[in-house]
Write an enzyme that holds these catalytic residues in place. Structure first.
Site, PDB file in Angstrom:
ATOM      1  N   ASP A 213       0.835  -1.196   0.000  1.00  0.00           N
ATOM      2  CA  ASP A 213       0.000   0.000   0.000  1.00  0.00           C
ATOM      3  C   ASP A 213       0.875   1.253   0.000  1.00  0.00           C
ATOM      4  OD1 ASP A 213      -2.750   1.165   0.425  1.00  0.00           O
ATOM      5  OD2 ASP A 213      -1.773   1.937   2.228  1.00  0.00           O
ATOM      6  N   GLU A 281       1.748  -0.089  -4.927  1.00  0.00           N
ATOM      7  CA  GLU A 281       0.797   0.937  -5.355  1.00  0.00           C
ATOM      8  C   GLU A 281       1.512   2.284  -5.367  1.00  0.00           C
ATOM      9  OE1 GLU A 281      -3.388   2.980  -3.793  1.00  0.00           O
ATOM     10  OE2 GLU A 281      -1.854   2.311  -2.375  1.00  0.00           O
TER      11      GLU A 281
END
Length: 551
Positions: A213, A281
């Site tokens: 993330d 990401e």
């Protein structure tokens, strides 16, 4: 961090390059399958549905966070990295996910949130106690300016200043997201080592990789310099909604710092003995693809990354996709991209792009033909549109803060629909689910889709099978793309075959000239057009995949 008895999973044989060209299926566990009747999906529910997932032909699953958390941001605010939140089950349930997935030939990737924790994490509870405790420097603390205002102009992606005042320490702490999500200080070596230990814990437990993330948010500028303003004409809304002033800055000091590469190399070294892979990401409005190239260069950084070029914005044209892929070729010649059209953070792409059924099918086939890896989001294979969630039912703090101009992310997070025989679509037996099941989705349930030979789920299976059957699509070379009459044209080549790929991204018919050669249609289920004497007639939103043998 909770101390747990470690269960060592049975070795799972895998090619160290399994991730190249892999198809990954993202699961948002709160919304996949409830096995306990509390209205919230859980790990045991995932175990139940793994045979279905395997039937799609995917290589791996990515499970969004299931760690212990106060759930202010639904698991992306972790209070214990090495345990399962009780709402999702316990560690033995996760072990069952690993065992069952591996038995079906499916690898398991988990979502690691390393840039920040919950403010209820024991690390932060200790850090905020004083300036001189063992973890005092584990988070990003800074003194106020002489007038009491925050240390600099950095903004939170969830709105407002990225700094929150703490009366105990008489300092501000950094939070790139919610105020309850303080940022870890990656300039502190002990922080890096603690996070690498988190990776080791799950690798020993049997995971095959990580989705990382906000990978470019890990490291901040140690001097805390102000971000420069961004000219109006340069602003975009790729990683934040257009109504968010976060888009008004050039984020060169609060994220995407070059020091981040040192940590990524350490993480890759931890993963290497396990043949595990990571997909990062990249949330950056101006430099997303450049960062993708930096973070995946060589063999000592991340395996693959994704940016938001195909996860946001209007329906892409052939020219837009060509421009994106040309840019990737320029800045990531030694890297690897992972492409997605939908996930848990953005409006579902059939709604975002206002796609017809034919257009959905065409884009699915296109994704499976692009160079890189591919990620599909739960329910995408059913053709689900964005759900309409009333304000009183909203759970997402992002949507609540910016309503009604931005409705948040709940519309793509509503529960999976397995059948239409009850009000919860087979997701749960609870009287009320954490988000309401969309009544508009019930007619597209898995059961109904499976029974309808013309439903899009069967097209997904064919498109995935096409990719799996051709190394040219998984790992082969890709020619420079061209655009002709609104059609995107390119070739993929492997050791023994070349594939001609043409996609009509318009509402008009197109007539293309196919290069000379003995071309054959290889799968009529995903490629309906047949060339006639070197001419290919493509209908609106129609793909064509042709093959010729090289040996």
């Amino acid at each position: 961090m909770t101390v747990q008895t470690l269960h060592t999973a049975q070795p799972f044989s895998r090619d160290p390059d399994w991730w190249r060209g892999a198809v990954i299926y993202q699961i948002y566990p709160r919304s996949y399958q409830d096995s306990t009747g509390d209205g919230i999906g859980d790990l045991a529910g995932i175990v139940k549905r793994l045979p279905y997932i395997a039937s799609l032909g995917v290589d791996a699953i990515w499970i969004s966070p299931f760690f212990t958390s106060p759930m202010k941001d639904f698991g992306y605010d972790v209070s214990d990295y090495c345990d399962v939140d009780p709402m999702f089950g316990q560690l033995s349930d996760f072990d069952a996910v690993i065992e069952t997935a591996h038995a079906h030939g499916v690898k398991v990737m988990i979502d690691l949130v390393l840039s920040h924790t919950s403010d209820q994490h024991p690390w932060f509870v200790e850090s905020r106690k004083s300036h001189d405790n063992d973890k005092a420097n584990w988070y990003v603390w800074a003194d106020a300016k002489p007038d009491g205002t925050p240390p600099n102009n950095w903004l939170s992606i969830f709105g407002g200043s990225a700094w929150q005042w703490d009366a105990g320490r008489m300092q501000y702490f950094l939070h790139n997201f919610l105020t309850s999500q303080p940022d870890l200080n990656f300039h502190e070596p002990q922080v890096q080592e603690a996070l690498l230990d988190v990776g080791r814990f799950w690798l020993e437990r049997g995971v095959d990789g990580f989705r990382l993330d906000t990978i470019n948010f890990y490291t901040h500028d140690a001097e805390l310099r102000d971000n420069p303003a961004l000219p109006v004409e340069a602003r975009s809304a790729k990683t934040a909604p257009a109504v968010n002033p976060y888009n008004w800055q050039q984020h060169i000091y609060d994220k995407s710092r070059p020091e981040n590469l040192n940590f990524l190399r350490k993480l890759r070294a931890v993963m290497q003995p396990y043949n595990a892979a990571a997909v990062g990401e990249v949330g950056d409005e101006q430099l997303g693809l450049e960062i993708l190239g930096q973070y995946t260069a060589g063999d000592d950084l991340m395996h693959m990354c994704y940016a938001f070029e195909l996860l946001s914005g209007d329906k892409p044209t052939a020219q837009y996709i060509k421009d994106v892929m040309d840019h990737v070729d320029e800045v990531a010649t030694d890297g690897w991209a992972c492409w997605a059209f939908s996930n848990h953070d953005v409006m579902r792409h059939p709604t975002r792009w206002n796609l017809t059924d034919d257009a959905q099918r065409m884009f699915t086939t296109l994704m499976m033909c692009l160079k890189g890896s591919a990620c599909i989001y739960q329910g995408e294979e059913l053709g689900l549109q964005e759900a309409d969630v009333a304000f009183e039912d909203l759970q997402d703090p992002y949507g609540i803060a910016f309503w009604p101009e931005f409705k948040g992310r709940d519309g793509c997070r509503t529960p999976m629909v397995w059948e239409n025989s009850n009000q919860n679509g087979g997701f749960s037996e609870a009287d009320k689910t954490w988000l309401p099941v969309s009544t508009d989705h019930l007619g597209q349930s898995v059961a109904q889709s499976e029974a309808d030979s013309g439903s899009i789920i069967h097209h997904y299976r064919h498109a995935i099978a096409l990719r799996q059957a051709h190394e040219a699509l998984k790992t082969g070379t890709c020619s420079p793309m061209s655009v002709d009459q609104g059609c995107l044209v390119f070739t993929r080549a492997g050791s023994d075959e070349e594939l001609y790929c043409a996609f009509n991204l318009t509402d008009e018919n197109a007539k293309l000239e196919v290069p000379r050669g003995n071309w054959q249609v290889i799968d009529s289920a995903v490629s309906h057009a047949v060339p006639q004497g070197g001419t290919l007639n493509l209908g609106p939103w129609q793909p064509c995949i042709l093959q010729r043998k090289l040996t």
